[in-house]
Design an enzyme around this catalytic site. Structure first.
Site, short mmCIF file in Angstrom:
data_model
loop_
_atom_site.label_atom_id
_atom_site.label_comp_id
_atom_site.label_asym_id
_atom_site.label_seq_id
_atom_site.Cartn_x
_atom_site.Cartn_y
_atom_site.Cartn_z
N HIS A 47 -3.47 20.31 -26.61
CA HIS A 47 -2.84 21.32 -26.20
C HIS A 47 -1.48 21.17 -25.10
CE1 HIS A 47 -1.92 23.93 -22.38
NE2 HIS A 47 -2.27 24.87 -22.98
N GLU A 50 0.79 20.84 -28.37
CA GLU A 50 1.99 22.14 -28.42
C GLU A 50 2.84 22.82 -27.23
OE1 GLU A 50 0.72 26.37 -26.76
OE2 GLU A 50 -1.28 25.14 -27.50
N HIS A 51 2.30 22.18 -26.49
CA HIS A 51 3.68 22.45 -25.22
C HIS A 51 5.01 22.13 -25.45
CE1 HIS A 51 1.49 25.34 -21.82
NE2 HIS A 51 1.20 25.39 -23.09
N GLU A 127 -1.70 26.28 -15.28
CA GLU A 127 -2.47 27.21 -16.03
C GLU A 127 -4.15 26.56 -16.04
OE1 GLU A 127 -2.66 27.83 -20.89
OE2 GLU A 127 -0.80 26.33 -19.52
#
Length: 431
Positions: A47, A50-51, A127
């Site tokens: 993840h 991906e950022h 998040e």
């Protein structure tokens, strides 16, 4: 409309569906790699990568990436799941070359700048905090980690504050080099796109993608464990998930499991919605789900209700599971088929939905699946097949329980198992 597929010399696959009546194109790169492909010390790195892909390349700053696509009215985004990661864009047809150039740039030339990494870690920590403050997020995360205890497939995609803060640029590059290879990538476009032109653009833009990793890591087979997780919180409602071992994508019963989830809790006409919500008013939300993975799956019932209704709600849900193992009407299957068929046809009206649909099929089955073939598979599902499947799902596998909220009135796991045991004994007697 027509689907075309080309496999490049590198192993990269390009698939298009031309929709000549449109002025736009949805396209993206889908990678057969997600949080499940992390090692023990990489929890959350898929993840984070991906950022970071959007945080600057050798040719573009993070701001330039955003401005160039939005200057032409387009948009670009990404998503990480358990077994896949996707990077996608929506643009007008004249700007396909720009979209491919940007996607290729962020996937082959990202610099992993230390300053940007520090900033993005902070964003992901926020998040994670937001997810921990959201009970329905917590109940699903804990459901997965309980169903697949101590396995990467069951871990939260976001990672933990400790793991996210620990990652270095070199660790991210190592994960990228191991997983973002041509043999795992599918590039799909749907809309006003020319297949030959897209293939040319991909060959140029993605020339730097390695064909395969230097070392092929072992992929551990998932092992469904079951069990329970309870978290008492001072809330107005209870978030509850009761689950069982489901079926993987390639299993014979995968589509039957999807139909069963629809019959039980797939809409306002489903059994659970009608009995639990409409007839008894025991909750404000209830539905069934079936998640398939490459080698396993989970079947679950989610409900959100008040503390005072829990003692009655759970036995009613268990009774519906026993009843569906006894009888399913052909009319219920026909209604579920109609909903699936509508979803398939509606996807053809949205280039983004169609591109995503084709990508999933390519990653799972190695080819686009025609709608007629999918409907034929659904047409082979009979009431007897669903009752047999229900018995095996609900009576023959360990229960997974995940619950968050005021839980003093929630029965324990042994009582839930005992409630299903009557169905198991009745099934054995009939057999």
């Amino acid at each position: 409309m027509s689907v075309e597929c080309t496999r490049l010399a590198s192993g990269l696959t390009v698939v298009t569906e031309t929709m000549p009546h449109l002025e736009s194109v949805a396209l993206g790169v889908w990678i057969k790699s997600g949080s499940r492909d992390e090692t023990a010390g990489e929890h959350g790195i898929a993840h984070l990568l991906e950022h970071m892909a959007f945080k600057g390349t050798a040719r573009r700053s993070a701001r330039q990436i955003a401005e160039e696509i939005e200057n032409v009215g387009g948009e670009v985004n990404a998503a990480t799941s358990v077994e896949t990661t996707s990077y996608y864009a929506r643009i007008l047809k004249d700007h396909v070359p720009l979209a491919i150039d940007i996607l290729a740039d962020i996937l082959t030339n990202s610099v992993m700048d230390e300053t940007e990494l520090h900033r993005e870690k902070h964003v992901i920590l926020q998040e994670i905090g937001a997810a921990m403050d959201t009970p329905d997020d917590v109940v699903f995360d804990k459901f997965s980690s309980t169903a697949f205890r101590d396995q990467t497939i069951g871990r939260s995609i976001l990672g933990t504050p400790e793991t996210v803060q620990s990652f270095t640029p070199d660790q991210i590059r190592k994960y990228l080099n191991r997983n973002y290879t041509a043999d795992k990538m599918i590039i799909v476009a749907a809309g006003a796109v020319d297949h030959a032109e897209l293939v040319r653009l991909v060959e140029e833009g993605f020339a730097g993608i390695p064909a395969s990793p230097d070392v092929m890591p072992e992929e551990p087979v998932a092992r469904y464990t079951g069990g329970e997780y309870r978290e008492k919180r001072d809330l107005m409602d209870v978030q509850l998930l009761i689950g069982f071992e489901g079926r993987p994508y390639h299993a014979r019963d995968f589509y039957a499991s999807q139909i069963l989830a629809n019959v039980l809790g797939g809409g306002m006409s489903s059994r659970l919605f009608q009995e639990v919500r409409e007839h008894r008013g025991l909750c404000y939300s209830v539905y069934a789900l079936h998640w398939g993975f490459s080698d396993t799956g989970v079947f679950g019932i989610h409900a959100a209700t008040g503390e005072e209704d829990i003692p009655e709600l759970v036995p009613v849900i268990l009774n519906e599971l026993r009843k569906v193992a006894d009888r399913v009407d052909e009319s219920e299957i026909e209604r579920a088929r109609a909903q699936f068929r509508a979803g398939l046809l509606m996807a053809h009206e949205s280039p983004a939905a169609r591109a995503s649909q084709i990508a999933r099929q390519m990653l799972l089955y190695g080819r686009p699946i025609p709608n007629d073939e999918l409907m034929e598979r659904l047409g082979n599902i009979t009431p007897q097949r669903l009752t047999d499947l229900s018995g095996r799902l609900f009576f023959d596998t360990p229960v997974t329980l995940s619950a968050v909220g005021p839980l003093d009135k929630l029965m324990d796991l042994e009582e839930i198992g005992a409630g299903l045991a009557t169905g198991r004994m009745r099934r054995a007697a009939i057999g």
